[in-house]
Design an enzyme around this catalytic site. Structure first.
Site, PDB file in Angstrom:
ATOM      1  CB  CYS A  20      -0.401   9.307  -5.239  1.00 15.35           C
ATOM      2  SG  CYS A  20      -1.000   9.667  -3.568  1.00 15.35           S
ATOM      3  CB  SER A  32      -2.692   5.102   7.222  1.00 15.75           C
ATOM      4  OG  SER A  32      -1.925   6.112   6.618  1.00 15.75           O
ATOM      5  CB  CYS A  79       0.679  10.813   1.482  1.00 21.00           C
ATOM      6  SG  CYS A  79      -1.035  10.662   0.912  1.00 21.00           S
ATOM      7  CD  GLU A  94      -3.569   2.077   4.600  1.00 18.10           C
ATOM      8  OE1 GLU A  94      -2.534   1.653   4.064  1.00 18.10           O
ATOM      9  OE2 GLU A  94      -3.915   3.276   4.550  1.00 18.10           O
ATOM     10  CE  LYS A 141      -1.971  -0.905   0.188  1.00 15.76           C
ATOM     11  NZ  LYS A 141      -2.050   0.529   0.452  1.00 15.76           N
ATOM     12  CG  ASP A 166      -4.099   3.276   0.160  1.00 13.57           C
ATOM     13  OD1 ASP A 166      -4.287   2.972  -1.028  1.00 13.57           O
ATOM     14  OD2 ASP A 166      -3.612   2.500   0.988  1.00 13.57           O
TER      15      ASP A 166
END
Length: 552
Positions: free
Chosen positions: A29, A450, A174, A424, A104, A61
């Site tokens: 990411c 999520s 994602c 999550e 985040k 995540d």
């Protein structure tokens, strides 16, 4: 000191522009943000500014999901905002641009901008391209759901390994309308990210030019003294909520927009999400509930196309200012729709007549909880509770085949304070889908979901269990009812019985007694307030320092 870092006389005559980078080598990411920063700095220099880059943290995540490490994810949002604030205040930057990627980092960056209120903007690194497996496109969502399929014998070890190896083909966040892409859209609809630049995919050849243009824009904002408080308004936040609703976005947007509003000192309640979502149709056919991914949306006409359809229907406030210097209405009017695209529906033919988020209350969630209704049509569900005091215990039960059709899975002590960190539950929810139970089981938790989660799932149940919320009183076999039309989540127990159980209840010992996790648990608020870290009641707001101008 700055001469020793390579700056020269001419650099000191120009405004100092902070480039807050969330680059990290751990996860796709944010992996490419180091390179993107170079293009951003080129744009700042070309526009007459002096860029000074610094880094902050990021938690992936997708990597930490289902592990103890996931507790760090939501905590990192506060640390990101705090660290950007510290470096900016310490160096008296004139303006700020924040490069973001994983979940985040995006709200954390916006929170810092709102808190500092100096000219600045957000630039999203862009979405990952979909992977290819057995002839079709896949995302990280498919990997988690495959775990459940593998557990019930529907997928071999070799197939699972091949899918896992193919799902993430390169840099970028994602790919579905999961939390990262949801929050990137939020930033564009808020106006704090330039529409059309952030949504350029991570590996697209146009991303370099997008970075340079973003660098130029932040200098323009400084010259015009356009601060975040002029952009992040109540109307802009409502525009962002409408964008989330219309695209079937992540439930995490509720937490993050509440937190952003808190920083911007704007009144926003959890009920506002239900009010807006109830009048906004789902127009975008995006994963996890739909067919397409973010790169498909970009090819179809981008987030501006969604905004255009909402604006035409009278569902956006088009006069809101954006960091491009144009209004949201002007940005939407410039959208170019690709002929024959199937990603974004017109207002006259939506996927659903109401938006993707609903807020439920009731005797299990007096402060509210969040349900994502995109991707399924269940309106009512009633079944016996299967109660677990951790995500790991629930996941083990799914893998062992303990959960049956008709059950309501309850996962508690995973809230902001009780976790701590409000993990999550994708490992559990995806395993349920993979086990063939996605449409026949409901789930509720004081933790989060999520953006890749789909099915009938209620998250952010508040008050959370560790604070003595009613979810702490639920026992195996209690009958729980989801009533979406009437916005109720309830357990079929008398008030006196719930109170009796809570009288003899004791909270579990904290998982952490020192360090950042313990500090977070001590300060964090309810998820119905955004799970923000709050100051003691005795602290005077008037005592907070302001960001002084840099000495000339």
């Amino acid at each position: 000191m700055l001469r020793a870092c390579g700056l020269r006389d001419d650099d000191f005559k120009k405004p100092l522009i902070g480039v807050a980078n969330t680059w990290i080598e751990i996860g796709p990411c944010n992996y490419h943000l180091r390179e993107l920063a170079q293009h951003v700095k080129e744009g700042i220099r070309a526009a007459g500014g002096t860029p000074l880059e610094f880094n902050t943290v990021s938690i992936s995540d997708g990597i930490t999901m289902g592990t103890e490490g996931m507790r760090a994810s939501l905590v990192s949002r506060e640390v990101i905002a705090d660290s950007i604030e510290l470096v900016t205040r310490g160096n008296l930057f004139d303006a700020l641009i924040v490069l973001v990627g994983c979940d985040k980092t995006i709200p954390g960056g916006v929170m810092a901008l709102a808190r500092l209120n100096i000219p600045g903007l957000i630039l999203y690194g862009g979405s990952i391209a979909p992977g290819k497996f057995e002839g079709h496109a896949v995302t990280i969502q498919d990997v988690y759901e495959a775990i459940g399929a593998h557990a019930r014998g529907a997928m071999t070890d070799a197939q699972l390994k091949a899918l896992e190896s193919a799902a993430c083909p390169g840099a970028g966040a994602c790919g579905g309308q999961f939390t990262a892409n949801t929050m990137a859209l939020v930033c564009e609809f808020l106006g704090i990210a330039p529409m059309g630049l952030s949504s350029v995919p991570a590996t697209d050849s146009g991303k370099a030019a997008a970075g340079r243009r973003a660098g130029e824009l932040v200098v323009d904002l400084l010259r015009g003294n356009v601060t975040p408080s002029k952009i992040i308004t109540k109307s802009a936040i409502e525009n962002a909520i409408a964008g989330v609703a219309a695209t079937g976005g992540s439930t995490n947007a509720v937490l993050h927009l509440l937190a952003i509003a808190n920083e911007a000192k704007i009144s926003l309640s959890i009920d506002d999400f239900d009010r807006i979502s109830s009048r906004v149709p789902i127009l975008a056919d995006l994963k996890p509930g739909g067919r397409f991914v973010a790169t498909d949306l970009y090819a179809a006409g981008g987030t501006a196309l969604v905004a255009k359809h909402l604006l035409e229907a009278g569902l956006l406030r088009g006069e809101c200012l954006t960091v491009s210097g144009r209004t949201l209405g002007e940005e939407a009017a410039a959208a170019k729709e690709t002929p024959g695209q199937e990603v974004v529906r017109k207002f006259s033919s939506p996927l659903k007549s109401t938006g993707g988020l609903v807020i439920l209350k009731g005797n299990l969630a007096p402060e509210g909880c969040v349900v994502k209704v995109a991707g399924h049509n269940l309106q009512n569900f009633r079944g016996p509770a299967r109660v677990f005091d951790s995500e790991e215990a629930a996941f083990a039960a799914v893998e062992e085949g303990v959960i049956k059709a008709g059950d309501v899975v309850v996962i508690r002590y995973e809230g902001p304070k009780g976790g701590p960190g409000m993990r999550e539950m994708l490992a559990v929810t995806a395993a349920l889908v993979g086990a063939g139970l996605g449409d026949s089981v409901a789930l509720l938790t004081d933790g989060r979901f999520s953006g890749a989660t789909h099915g009938l799932m209620a998250g952010h149940v508040a008050p959370e269990a560790v604070n003595g919320g009613p979810i702490a009183a639920v026992a195996n076999g209690d009958i729980i009812t989801f009533d979406i039309p009437n916005r109720q989540l309830s357990v079929e127990l008398k008030v006196s019985e719930i109170q009796k159980r809570l009288t003899s209840w004791k909270p579990p010992a904290p998982r952490y007694s020192s360090g950042v996790m313990a500090k977070y648990a001590m300060l964090v608020s309810s998820p119905s307030l955004g799970a923000v870290t709050t100051l003691p009641a005795s602290f005077s707001a008037s005592a907070q320092p302001v960001l002084n101008a840099r000495p000339q």
